[in-house]
Enzyme design. Sequence first.
Site, mmCIF file in Angstrom:
data_model
loop_
_atom_site.group_PDB
_atom_site.id
_atom_site.type_symbol
_atom_site.label_atom_id
_atom_site.label_comp_id
_atom_site.label_asym_id
_atom_site.label_seq_id
_atom_site.Cartn_x
_atom_site.Cartn_y
_atom_site.Cartn_z
ATOM 1 N N HIS A 114 28.832 5.774 -8.881
ATOM 2 C CA HIS A 114 27.621 5.949 -8.354
ATOM 3 C C HIS A 114 27.334 5.108 -6.944
ATOM 4 C CE1 HIS A 114 25.809 7.669 -12.353
ATOM 5 N NE2 HIS A 114 26.621 8.416 -11.630
ATOM 6 N N HIS A 121 20.690 15.340 -14.363
ATOM 7 C CA HIS A 121 21.197 15.249 -15.817
ATOM 8 C C HIS A 121 20.410 15.914 -16.716
ATOM 9 C CE1 HIS A 121 24.104 11.907 -14.311
ATOM 10 N NE2 HIS A 121 24.548 12.905 -13.910
ATOM 11 N N ASP A 155 23.612 20.123 -7.134
ATOM 12 C CA ASP A 155 24.761 19.059 -7.589
ATOM 13 C C ASP A 155 26.028 19.380 -7.202
ATOM 14 O OD1 ASP A 155 25.849 16.640 -8.551
ATOM 15 O OD2 ASP A 155 25.495 16.938 -10.646
ATOM 16 N N ASP A 186 0.585 -1.227 0.112
ATOM 17 C CA ASP A 186 0.079 0.059 0.166
ATOM 18 C C ASP A 186 1.025 1.277 -0.217
ATOM 19 O OD1 ASP A 186 -2.420 -1.441 0.106
ATOM 20 O OD2 ASP A 186 -2.507 -1.489 2.225
ATOM 21 N N TYR A 191 40.118 8.604 -9.924
ATOM 22 C CA TYR A 191 39.873 7.400 -9.188
ATOM 23 C C TYR A 191 41.086 6.589 -9.309
ATOM 24 C CZ TYR A 191 36.006 10.302 -10.047
ATOM 25 O OH TYR A 191 34.981 11.430 -10.080
ATOM 26 N N GLU A 206 33.156 19.146 -7.602
ATOM 27 C CA GLU A 206 31.765 19.466 -8.525
ATOM 28 C C GLU A 206 31.234 20.736 -8.350
ATOM 29 O OE1 GLU A 206 29.020 16.766 -8.595
ATOM 30 O OE2 GLU A 206 28.238 17.276 -10.519
ATOM 31 N N GLU A 263 32.915 18.848 -13.022
ATOM 32 C CA GLU A 263 33.309 17.932 -12.121
ATOM 33 C C GLU A 263 34.285 16.972 -12.495
ATOM 34 O OE1 GLU A 263 29.942 14.937 -11.751
ATOM 35 O OE2 GLU A 263 28.912 16.337 -13.058
ATOM 36 N N ASP A 320 28.805 13.218 -2.928
ATOM 37 C CA ASP A 320 28.359 13.921 -4.113
ATOM 38 C C ASP A 320 26.774 14.022 -3.777
ATOM 39 O OD1 ASP A 320 27.205 14.551 -6.656
ATOM 40 O OD2 ASP A 320 28.196 12.966 -7.892
ATOM 41 N N ARG A 380 36.761 13.921 -6.564
ATOM 42 C CA ARG A 380 35.869 14.575 -7.340
ATOM 43 C C ARG A 380 35.704 15.830 -6.552
ATOM 44 N NH1 ARG A 380 32.563 11.117 -8.604
ATOM 45 N NH2 ARG A 380 30.681 11.581 -7.731
ATOM 46 N N HIS A 437 34.746 9.742 -16.698
ATOM 47 C CA HIS A 437 33.539 10.200 -17.035
ATOM 48 C C HIS A 437 33.403 11.628 -17.646
ATOM 49 C CE1 HIS A 437 33.957 12.794 -13.267
ATOM 50 N NE2 HIS A 437 34.192 12.027 -12.814
ATOM 51 N N HIS A 464 27.792 18.178 -17.319
ATOM 52 C CA HIS A 464 26.340 17.946 -17.883
ATOM 53 C C HIS A 464 25.543 19.055 -17.528
ATOM 54 C CE1 HIS A 464 25.077 17.198 -13.687
ATOM 55 N NE2 HIS A 464 26.149 16.355 -13.441
HETATM 56 N N1 GLY Z 1 25.528 13.227 -8.934
HETATM 57 C C1 GLY Z 1 25.538 12.885 -10.378
HETATM 58 C C2 GLY Z 1 26.400 13.531 -11.120
HETATM 59 O O1 GLY Z 1 27.179 14.506 -10.603
HETATM 60 O O2 GLY Z 1 26.535 13.672 -12.326
HETATM 61 MN MN MN Z 2 26.929 16.136 -11.637
HETATM 62 MN MN MN Z 3 27.074 15.243 -8.644
#
Ligand code: GLY
Ligand code: MN
Ligand code: MN
Length: 449
Positions: free
Chosen positions: A250, A372, A278, A47, A399, A418, A395, A267, A416, A361, A365
């Site tokens: 992730h 995103h 973000d 439910d 790694y 960002e 960002e 993050d 990282r 990566h 974005h």
């Molecule tokens: N948190 C997802 C990214 O930084 O793209």
């Molecule tokens: Mn991001």
């Molecule tokens: Mn991020």
Amino acid sequence: MPRTALPRPAAISSAEYRARRQALMTALPEHSAVLISAASLVTRNRDSEYAFRQDSDFHYLSGFPEPDALLVLLPGRGAGESVLFCQEKDAFKEAWTGMRIGAEAAVTAYGVDEAYENDDRDALLPELLEGRETLYLPLDDGEMLALVESLRAELAPQARRGERTPRAFADVAPLIHERRLIKSEVELGLMRHAARISAQAHRRAMQNVSPGLLEYQLQAELEHEFVWHGARAPAYATIVGGGANACVLHYIENSAALRDGDLVLIDAGGEFDLYAGDITRTFPVNGRFTPAQRELYEVVLEAQCRAVAAVAPGTTLSAIHDGVVRDLTTGLIRLGLLEGPLEGPLEERIADDGYRRFFLHATSHWLGLDVHDVGTYRVDGEPRALAPGMVLTVEPGLYIPDAEDIPEAYRGMGIRIEDDVVVTATGHEVLTADVPKEVAEIEALMCDG
Ligand code: GLY
Ligand code: MN
Ligand code: MN
């Protein structure tokens, strides 16, 4: 001492939603219509439902916050171009799940021209779509495709008589997404606010971390701050990765204990009025960078700062990414993580993709209603030129695998950094500057409060 809330920015007005619908309709050919659905509630288990989150495109055009609604745009219709179907008012259901807006208030509060309850939809839609040849809808919406197929069946007699009826479907998404890419002043106000809340959450995490704390306890510090300031949900699943967990891009398990001597990568961003923050920051669990951590961190930081500085109208994300690859590759060679010429051209190392073992990566974005966010990255096959009103992240990261051939001091480190950046007429504005990223600033905040 009671805390003070940050002042709330202006919300999007119904006039702005109306202007967005008008702009979309202006771009359509004659005899067309747009159909776009609200999101539905999704069952979590038995439910219980997941918290409702409106569809971003539907929200962009309507601001209407309920599930199970349909927006129909009918350019040129004298009786009204925007028609909304929504949930019926129902005292019994409202006693369980809260007030519903209803058709009447939808017109007054959301500025659509007409609104009806969902029960009237199947009877009214064929009439509304008479004379419309091309239907613009999200082509990935299976339910919508089924609905328009049944409408076509219903309008078959008119089609046989040679009357104009829907005969072609087109994707509405790219038309909406091109507009969503450029944020208005009011949208930027909301994004500034989401970024400020998110920055405050990261500061709180820096001030409350200590060895032994579990990653999800640090997540709780961030998410407390989001909700307290009205960012009622994270914009995406919060990532808190201590030590080598930071190398999983992730990582959302967030269940390990944070260790003395390790770095932790966070993050996380709050969502305010559906706009995303973000931010990523990486800092030492015990408040002091080791020399090796600092060396690697400074490589990422320098690349990140140079990339942010490059954001301006006319440049491209691809050019910014190339600069980051160059800076990270230089740093990796300097630290002995990549073989290569210490002097002279780096082209060989860049061309052989050696850096990809450590950075796999993209640098940026788009950011907006979706973390995103929508909008293509290329136009006519070429990288899109940045323009005022676009919002993006910067960002870069490194790694470092825990592998035999890696100098021991760097093994299992993930870093990282960002920030969220708006392109302005003359350059850029960093929305997330309230959270430190320089080594000395981070150490000062963590150790001295
Ligand atoms: N948190 C997802 C990214 O930084 O793209
Ligand atoms: Mn991001
Ligand atoms: Mn991020």
